[in-house]
Design a protein around this motif. Structure first.
Motif, PDB file in Angstrom:
ATOM      1  N   TYR A 139     -55.885  61.496 -27.764  1.00 56.67           N
ATOM      2  CA  TYR A 139     -57.122  60.977 -28.363  1.00 56.67           C
ATOM      3  C   TYR A 139     -57.508  61.777 -29.616  1.00 56.67           C
ATOM      4  N   MET A 143     -58.257  60.160 -33.167  1.00 56.16           N
ATOM      5  CA  MET A 143     -59.488  60.374 -33.957  1.00 56.16           C
ATOM      6  C   MET A 143     -59.145  60.853 -35.357  1.00 56.16           C
ATOM      7  N   ASP A 146     -57.555  58.042 -37.401  1.00 55.74           N
ATOM      8  CA  ASP A 146     -58.570  57.051 -37.767  1.00 55.74           C
ATOM      9  C   ASP A 146     -59.442  57.582 -38.914  1.00 55.74           C
ATOM     10  N   GLN A 147     -59.874  58.840 -38.787  1.00 60.90           N
ATOM     11  CA  GLN A 147     -60.705  59.425 -39.847  1.00 60.90           C
ATOM     12  C   GLN A 147     -59.940  59.458 -41.169  1.00 60.90           C
ATOM     13  N   GLU A 194     -69.415  59.404 -32.693  1.00 64.52           N
ATOM     14  CA  GLU A 194     -68.661  58.264 -33.207  1.00 64.52           C
ATOM     15  C   GLU A 194     -67.633  57.711 -32.209  1.00 64.52           C
ATOM     16  N   TYR A 195     -66.983  58.599 -31.488  1.00 64.87           N
ATOM     17  CA  TYR A 195     -65.838  58.146 -30.691  1.00 64.87           C
ATOM     18  C   TYR A 195     -66.063  58.139 -29.180  1.00 64.87           C
ATOM     19  N   VAL A 206     -64.231  57.720 -23.957  1.00 58.70           N
ATOM     20  CA  VAL A 206     -63.732  57.395 -25.295  1.00 58.70           C
ATOM     21  C   VAL A 206     -64.025  55.911 -25.537  1.00 58.70           C
ATOM     22  N   HIS A 207     -64.528  55.598 -26.733  1.00 51.48           N
ATOM     23  CA  HIS A 207     -64.876  54.209 -27.052  1.00 51.48           C
ATOM     24  C   HIS A 207     -63.687  53.278 -26.865  1.00 51.48           C
ATOM     25  N   GLU A 209     -62.677  50.861 -28.555  1.00 48.27           N
ATOM     26  CA  GLU A 209     -61.908  50.620 -29.785  1.00 48.27           C
ATOM     27  C   GLU A 209     -60.809  51.658 -29.977  1.00 48.27           C
ATOM     28  N   LEU A 210     -61.148  52.909 -29.681  1.00 44.77           N
ATOM     29  CA  LEU A 210     -60.147  53.972 -29.845  1.00 44.77           C
ATOM     30  C   LEU A 210     -59.147  53.936 -28.694  1.00 44.77           C
TER      31      LEU A 210
END
Ligand SMILES: C[S@@+](CC[C@H](N)C(=O)[O-])C[C@H]1O[C@@H](n2cnc3c(N)ncnc32)[C@H](O)[C@@H]1O
Length: 303
Positions: A139, A143, A146-147, A194-195, A206-207, A209-210
């Motif tokens: 994860y 993250m 993605d960032q 955010e996540y 963890v969201h 989406e992730l």
């Protein structure tokens, strides 16, 4: 000697039988099994860990001697199922989010370079966390990638992360992506915001989406050559090789290197493999991190 009625009485009172003694021959038998099946070398200093782990499991399933348990493990489908429980007890799963920041900085650079070059397939990023334990490393990669994609303004870029491990219970934790507050407390507040989603019971998930970007698979690192994994942009393998002997470390790293696309990055834990050289790999000069980049051969424009 404990008599049978005494044993029953002890069990009723919740008194646990002492763990059986393990002699040197038995210790060798068990450490050889572990090494053969997982690559992990268990030194004599860790004998008490082995005795405790085996003993607890043997109590759970009502097995009184090591040989009986050893034979059970080596018999058919039930043995294979029992092994998948035991291997989780005999391997170390310590991990945390953003465990090694300078390695993650390298990931950021790699993603922005890939995106900058971004034509065709280069707009997708595939990363692999090898020996991912309960998912924190996979994860974290997700993250950071993605960032980095967002920082590069490449909203159309795709990424996926594979987390693999030998331990099924660890992978199950990873798949759920739920962690207690202690495990997420050191993550920067804005990143956590955010996540992660705060659950009613005080834990964090963890969201979705992730989570969609990360998949988990059971894979024994000793069997990599049988897996159809290729063209990875980033392979991240930290705090796993330390349990293996040098010959095995080299063998594994060579197989991992073959799974990279040209230009792809292999990130190990610093000090986990000294003086390793490979004809297709260049060492990345980076303080505190041990990383190698797969050479781009002349004419390979896409890399
Ligand atoms: C100490 S954890 C490291 C977790 C993570 N990479 C990190 O650095 O935070 C080591 C992981 O390697 C896994 N492992 C050990 N032997 C393995 C093998 N033969 N194949 C796959 N995973 C293995 C263990 O199950 C454990 O989850």
């Amino acid at each position: 000697m404990t008599t049978a009625p005494q044993k029953v009485q002890d069990a009723e009172l919740g008194i646990l039988a002492p763990l059986p003694e393990m002699d040197d021959v038995q210790f060798r038998q068990w450490t050889e099994l572990l090494e053969q099946r997982t690559g992990t070398v268990l030194p004599p200093e860790r004998k008490s860990f082995l005795v405790t782990s085996l003993g607890l499991r043997m109590r759970e399933i009502g097995c009184e001697c090591y040989q009986e348990y050893y034979d059970r493990l080596n018999s058919g489908v039930n043995g294979a199922l029992e092994w998948s429980t035991l291997v989780d007890r005999l391997t170390v799963h310590e991990t945390r989010f953003f465990r090694h920041s300078s390695s993650m900085e390298l990931v950021r650079e790699q993603v922005s370079k890939t995106i900058r070059r971004g034509v065709g397939r280069a707009k997708s990023i595939h990363a692999w966390s090898v020996g991912c334990s309960t998912g924190e490393e996979a994860y974290t990669l997700a993250m950071v990638i993605d960032q980095s994609i967002r920082a590069a303004g490449a909203r159309d870029a795709y990424f996926g992360v594979l987390g693999s491990d030998i331990s099924q219970p660890s992978l199950q934790v990873g798949r759920r992506g739920i962690y207690n507050v202690r495990r997420v407390k050191d993550i920067d507040a804005d990143v956590r915001e955010e996540y992660f989603e705060a659950l009613d019971d005080g834990r964090f998930q963890v969201h979705a989406e992730l989570r969609k970007r990360v998949c988990f698979a059971r894979l024994n690192i000793l069997d990599i050559e049988r897996e159809p994994l290729a063209e990875m942009d980033i392979i991240y393998c930290q705090n796993v090789l330390i349990y293996f002997d040098r010959a095995r470390r080299k063998q594994i790293v060579e197989r991992l290197a073959e799974r990279l696309r040209p230009g792809g990055l292999l990130i190990l834990g610093s000090g986990e493999l000294v003086n390793w050289r490979h004809a297709d790999m260049d060492k990345v000069q980076c303080a505190h991190t041990l990383a190698f980049q797969r050479r781009v051969l002349a004419g390979n424009a896409e890399a």
